[in-house]
Design a protein around this motif. Structure first.
Motif, PDB file in Angstrom:
ATOM      1  N   GLU A   1       0.369   4.037  -2.440  1.00  0.00           N
ATOM      2  CA  GLU A   1       0.480   5.352  -2.480  1.00  0.00           C
ATOM      3  C   GLU A   1       0.896   6.334  -2.801  1.00  0.00           C
ATOM      4  O   GLU A   1       0.805   7.906  -3.512  1.00  0.00           O
TER       5      GLU A   1
ATOM      6  N   PHE B   1      -6.695   2.195   6.162  1.00  0.00           N
ATOM      7  CA  PHE B   1      -5.351   2.688   5.668  1.00  0.00           C
ATOM      8  C   PHE B   1      -5.168   1.791   4.290  1.00  0.00           C
ATOM      9  O   PHE B   1      -5.797   2.210   3.053  1.00  0.00           O
TER      10      PHE B   1
ATOM     11  N   PRO C   1      -7.208   7.155  -1.386  1.00  0.00           N
ATOM     12  CA  PRO C   1      -7.056   7.790   0.054  1.00  0.00           C
ATOM     13  C   PRO C   1      -7.396   8.312   1.476  1.00  0.00           C
ATOM     14  O   PRO C   1      -8.189   8.792   1.201  1.00  0.00           O
ATOM     15  N   ASP C   2      -7.720   7.466   2.008  1.00  0.00           N
ATOM     16  CA  ASP C   2      -8.682   7.866   3.108  1.00  0.00           C
ATOM     17  C   ASP C   2      -7.933   9.025   3.832  1.00  0.00           C
ATOM     18  O   ASP C   2      -6.662   9.532   4.961  1.00  0.00           O
ATOM     19  N   ILE C   3      -7.747  10.253   3.592  1.00  0.00           N
ATOM     20  CA  ILE C   3      -7.213  11.529   3.929  1.00  0.00           C
ATOM     21  C   ILE C   3      -7.978  12.879   4.412  1.00  0.00           C
ATOM     22  O   ILE C   3      -9.020  13.055   3.767  1.00  0.00           O
TER      23      ILE C   3
ATOM     24  N   ARG D   1      -0.771   9.493  -4.617  1.00  0.00           N
ATOM     25  CA  ARG D   1      -0.053  11.198  -4.334  1.00  0.00           C
ATOM     26  C   ARG D   1       1.017  11.537  -5.055  1.00  0.00           C
ATOM     27  O   ARG D   1       1.211  12.427  -5.006  1.00  0.00           O
TER      28      ARG D   1
ATOM     29  N   ILE E   1      -5.820   2.817  -0.001  1.00  0.00           N
ATOM     30  CA  ILE E   1      -5.089   2.698  -1.109  1.00  0.00           C
ATOM     31  C   ILE E   1      -5.334   1.729  -2.151  1.00  0.00           C
ATOM     32  O   ILE E   1      -5.252   2.318  -3.448  1.00  0.00           O
TER      33      ILE E   1
ATOM     34  N   SER F   1       0.794  -1.509  -0.082  1.00  0.00           N
ATOM     35  CA  SER F   1      -0.042  -0.024  -0.190  1.00  0.00           C
ATOM     36  C   SER F   1       0.694   1.480  -0.018  1.00  0.00           C
ATOM     37  O   SER F   1       0.686   2.127  -0.746  1.00  0.00           O
TER      38      SER F   1
ATOM     39  N   ASN G   1      -2.916  11.080   7.152  1.00  0.00           N
ATOM     40  CA  ASN G   1      -4.179   9.661   6.372  1.00  0.00           C
ATOM     41  C   ASN G   1      -4.622   9.444   7.707  1.00  0.00           C
ATOM     42  O   ASN G   1      -4.589   9.568   8.577  1.00  0.00           O
TER      43      ASN G   1
END
Length: 376
Positions: A39, A282, A291-293, A43, A286, A35, A275
């Motif tokens: 990621e 997480f 993405p959990d942001i 990003r 991904i 992941s 994050n």
């Protein structure tokens, strides 16, 4: 120039003072590594194509990752970003994890800086903190890394512990100096809410250190390291031979950075984001290319306060021309008005168009920075 931070949330054991996002369950290490790699690709645009000057594996305990995992992450970063040939690449490590083979493979993989969480060279203090290494093992790990070829080694030390005496603290500093390392970060013990240490304090099983004794320990820290040739370049950081932590310095000098991994923070001078602090969430985010942001857009007031808080912590201070360029004449006037009493007292000086906290002012640095904060 920009930096990349990789948060490695795995630890064999949890220290009683730690409030970072960490887990002692190692089952998710492989999907975590995959992941992280994905990621970094998802990003890649966050830093606007800037060259990467520093890469920092922090934690948690990054030395809990296998060499193959670290190599895979670095290879992915090199394929995704333009990384400077002179990039500083740091691994945080527990002394217990280091052996000759691992050290050699770290060097050949591209790591050129080690940061060891030593905290103390006194076994009773280490046991209290629930560190898994002994004082002797810490010494051996540093020497092993030096013998293996690392020429840029940092250690963390902690003072203000409940039963820490000046004699024990002096011995710890002497041992650190004797090791001939290049960098020392030293922090006062903090009783963070939610930690085992905080619960012990609430129950009355431990007592916080006397404030005057803590100040004496900080004074001794500065005095001993200065005598040993270290430059006190930030409130908690000391370096020899110009080997400041380039990664941490980038935070204080307002450079962009991308944080990868659960709970990691990122900053691109426009927003700050972080994050989710959960390994499963997480990984799920991904995997789904989402993405959990969480994100915070920074307004002028927040950016000014960050500029003050980070700059005044360092030996470079704050550049008045940069302050005016970024925030305008009104904020420059505000800053200078609130600094007058500290200039008069000698706790701050103006040098080469920079305001800097003096050696005497460092003991009230929190108060000085608080006076400069802008609150509507």
């Amino acid at each position: 120039m920009a930096g990349i931070y990789i948060h490695v949330p795995f630890c064999k054991t949890r220290c009683i003072y730690c409030d970072f996002f960490t887990r002692t369950d190692m089952k998710q290490k492989k999907p975590y590594v995959s992941s992280i790699c994905k990621e970094s690709v998802l990003r890649a645009d966050y830093l606007g194509g800037e060259t990467i000057e520093t890469i920092y594996f922090g934690g948690g305990t990054p030395s809990q990752l296998a060499i193959e995992d670290l190599q895979l992450i670095l290879r992915t970063l090199r394929n995704t970003f333009e990384i400077s040939p002179q990039a500083e690449i740091t691994l945080e490590a527990n002394p217990d994890d280091l052996n000759a083979s691992y050290i050699g493979e770290l060097l050949t993989s591209g790591f050129n800086r080690l940061s060891m969480g030593v905290q103390s060279f006194d076994d009773a203090q280490l046991k209290f903190l629930n560190r898994r290494h002994s004082a002797q093992r810490a010494v051996e790990a540093v020497k092993l890394a030096q013998k293996g070829g690392f020429k840029n080694i940092s250690i963390d030390l902690m003072y203000g512990l409940p039963d820490l005496t000046m004699d024990i603290w002096r011995d710890t500093l002497n041992q650190a100096i004797e090791l001939n390392i290049q960098h020392i970060s030293s922090y006062h013990l903090i009783y963070e809410t939610g930690t085992k240490l905080y619960r012990l304090l609430q129950k009355g099983d431990v007592r916080s250190a006397d404030e005057e004794l803590s100040l004496d320990m900080f004074s001794l820290l500065i005095e001993k390291l200065k005598e040993a040739g270290f430059i006190h370049y930030e409130i908690s950081n000391f370096a020899k031979d110009g080997l400041v932590s380039r990664h941490n310095t980038s935070y204080w000098l307002d450079k962009k950075y991308l944080g990868l991994g659960p709970s990691a923070h990122s900053y691109n001078q426009i927003n700050r984001c972080w994050n989710v602090a959960s390994i499963p969430k997480f990984i799920e985010g991904i995997k789904a290319d989402k993405p959990d942001i969480e994100e915070e857009i920074l307004d002028a007031q927040s950016r000014y306060n960050d500029f003050i808080l980070t700059g005044m912590r360092t030996m470079w201070g704050i550049d008045l021309s940069v302050l005016k360029e970024k925030f305008g004449q009104e904020m420059l006037d505000y800053c200078e008005d609130n600094l007058k009493k500290h200039l008069q007292s000698g706790n701050v000086i103006l040098s080469d168009n920079h305001y800097k906290i003096t050696p005497q002012g460092i003991f009230i640095s929190d108060s000085i920075m608080s006076d400069l904060m802008y609150v509507e």
